[in-house]
Design a protein around this motif. Structure first.
Motif, PDB file in Angstrom:
ATOM      1  N   THR A   9      52.352  35.637  41.725  1.00  0.00           N
ATOM      2  CA  THR A   9      52.725  37.262  41.639  1.00  0.00           C
ATOM      3  C   THR A   9      53.499  37.337  40.336  1.00  0.00           C
ATOM      4  O   THR A   9      54.600  36.747  40.213  1.00  0.00           O
ATOM      5  CB  THR A   9      53.640  37.612  42.937  1.00  0.00           C
ATOM      6  N   LEU A  13      54.829  44.686  36.734  1.00  0.00           N
ATOM      7  CA  LEU A  13      53.617  45.646  37.186  1.00  0.00           C
ATOM      8  C   LEU A  13      53.627  46.806  36.584  1.00  0.00           C
ATOM      9  O   LEU A  13      54.649  47.543  36.132  1.00  0.00           O
ATOM     10  CB  LEU A  13      53.903  45.887  38.935  1.00  0.00           C
ATOM     11  N   VAL A  15      51.873  50.299  37.313  1.00  0.00           N
ATOM     12  CA  VAL A  15      51.673  51.056  38.291  1.00  0.00           C
ATOM     13  C   VAL A  15      50.962  52.333  37.922  1.00  0.00           C
ATOM     14  O   VAL A  15      51.742  53.243  37.193  1.00  0.00           O
ATOM     15  CB  VAL A  15      52.899  51.141  39.314  1.00  0.00           C
ATOM     16  N   LEU A  36      56.921  48.968  45.825  1.00  0.00           N
ATOM     17  CA  LEU A  36      56.472  48.063  44.898  1.00  0.00           C
ATOM     18  C   LEU A  36      57.935  48.104  44.083  1.00  0.00           C
ATOM     19  O   LEU A  36      57.992  46.802  43.375  1.00  0.00           O
ATOM     20  CB  LEU A  36      55.347  48.856  43.894  1.00  0.00           C
ATOM     21  N   THR A  42      58.682  47.214  37.741  1.00  0.00           N
ATOM     22  CA  THR A  42      57.719  48.182  37.521  1.00  0.00           C
ATOM     23  C   THR A  42      57.867  49.226  36.412  1.00  0.00           C
ATOM     24  O   THR A  42      58.854  49.759  36.412  1.00  0.00           O
ATOM     25  CB  THR A  42      57.345  48.810  38.977  1.00  0.00           C
ATOM     26  N   VAL A  66      48.202  48.004  38.937  1.00  0.00           N
ATOM     27  CA  VAL A  66      48.274  48.494  40.080  1.00  0.00           C
ATOM     28  C   VAL A  66      47.830  49.864  40.078  1.00  0.00           C
ATOM     29  O   VAL A  66      48.544  50.608  39.626  1.00  0.00           O
ATOM     30  CB  VAL A  66      49.436  48.320  40.589  1.00  0.00           C
ATOM     31  N   SER A  93      45.135  45.141  41.365  1.00  0.00           N
ATOM     32  CA  SER A  93      45.624  45.664  42.864  1.00  0.00           C
ATOM     33  C   SER A  93      45.128  47.162  42.954  1.00  0.00           C
ATOM     34  O   SER A  93      45.412  47.870  41.995  1.00  0.00           O
ATOM     35  CB  SER A  93      47.182  45.226  42.893  1.00  0.00           C
ATOM     36  N   VAL A  95      46.529  50.381  45.618  1.00  0.00           N
ATOM     37  CA  VAL A  95      47.099  50.952  46.760  1.00  0.00           C
ATOM     38  C   VAL A  95      46.333  52.333  47.135  1.00  0.00           C
ATOM     39  O   VAL A  95      46.736  53.284  46.574  1.00  0.00           O
ATOM     40  CB  VAL A  95      48.739  51.354  46.655  1.00  0.00           C
ATOM     41  N   VAL A 120      50.247  43.899  47.275  1.00  0.00           N
ATOM     42  CA  VAL A 120      50.260  43.816  46.015  1.00  0.00           C
ATOM     43  C   VAL A 120      51.303  42.691  45.576  1.00  0.00           C
ATOM     44  O   VAL A 120      50.940  42.059  44.601  1.00  0.00           O
ATOM     45  CB  VAL A 120      50.805  45.413  45.322  1.00  0.00           C
TER      46      VAL A 120
END
Length: 279
Positions: A9, A13, A15, A36, A42, A66, A93, A95, A120
């Protein structure tokens, strides 16, 4: 379809929140951002349209992408990464947020916001097969070729009541004609070849065709012939390359309508998509 046992991981990220998700369910979007952000560093992007969505995804750098959105947002992201030939080195990923979430659910992604966001952060990367056609279009879940309307049935009201009234008046004033076939789906005459072997030819009308990736680099093909009397058994096959040809036909790839085309070939790309799912 192979699942990677461990997933490293990233603490970075990207997003990307689809604008439709923000409009459809702002509360679910807020929850996803909170979960997240609590588990990783993020960078949140709020594109206003498809072009900005593509630009933000392309400029992700080393961040793990993501997507927060529905099935169409997932398909858009996969298609963009495929066209850039970046799927092989990317763990995507999603959501799921929105009204259409069946594809994401079928691929193993939780449709609950909290569960999906946690996947995620803590999930594993699963490699999935894709269908890729000869125009570089991508199919994640299922390809369906519906029946064609019967020849001569081209009239449509196009959602306009006045047009229906006009057609009705024309029929009333026109000379009497033999009754036409009722409108609705009709048989299609298409040739279906699987790895170069003809499964059904133009002389056998079909009601529908479906193709789905089934893992191990093959696709499952089902052809439903037109039944006369007793119901005809479907024709089944598996293979890596599927070609459909014949009269102009339309097809549905996941949630997208495409065509008409006279010939199209789909090839299975084994393990092409890395999707993060619960471990």
């Amino acid at each position: 379809m192979a699942e990677v046992a461990t997933f490293a991981t990233s603490d970075q990220l990207l997003v990307v929140i689809d604008p439709v998700a923000r409009t459809t369910d702002g509360e679910a979007v807020r929850i996803a951002k909170d979960v997240l952000s609590a588990g990783a560093a993020t960078k949140v992007c709020l594109p206003e349209g498809p072009e900005e969505f593509a630009r933000m995804l392309a400029r992700r750098g080393s961040r793990r992408p993501v997507v927060v959105g529905d099935d169409r947002a997932l398909m858009r992201a996969v298609s963009l990464l495929h066209r850039r030939r970046e799927l092989a080195g990317c763990a995507l990923s999603v959501v799921p947020v929105g009204a259409a979430l069946s594809l994401a659910g079928a691929l193993g992604v939780p449709t609950g916001t909290v569960a999906a966001a946690r996947a995620v952060l803590d999930g594993v990367e699963r490699r999935l097969d894709l269908l890729v056609d000869d125009s570089d279009g991508v199919v994640l879940g299922a390809l369906r070729i519906p029946s064609l309307p019967p020849t001569g049935s081209t009239e449509t009201a196009d959602g306009r009541p006045w047009l229906r009234t006009y057609h009705s008046l024309v029929r009333t004033l026109a000379p009497a004609r033999p009754a036409q076939l009722p409108s609705g789906p009709g048989p299609a005459r298409l040739r279906v070849e699987v790895d170069g072997v003809t499964l059904v030819d133009l002389d056998q009308p079909v009601e529908g065709i479906s193709v789905s990736p089934r893992g191990s680099g093959t696709a499952s093909v089902e052809v439903r012939p037109v039944s006369v009397g007793a119901e005809a058994a479907p024709l089944l096959a598996r293979g890596r390359r599927v070609t459909v040809s014949g009269a102009d036909f339309r097809y549905r790839a996941d949630a997208t309508e495409a065509g008409p085309v006279r010939r199209r070939t789909w090839t299975v790309w084994e393990g092409a998509l890395g999707l993060v799912v619960p471990g």
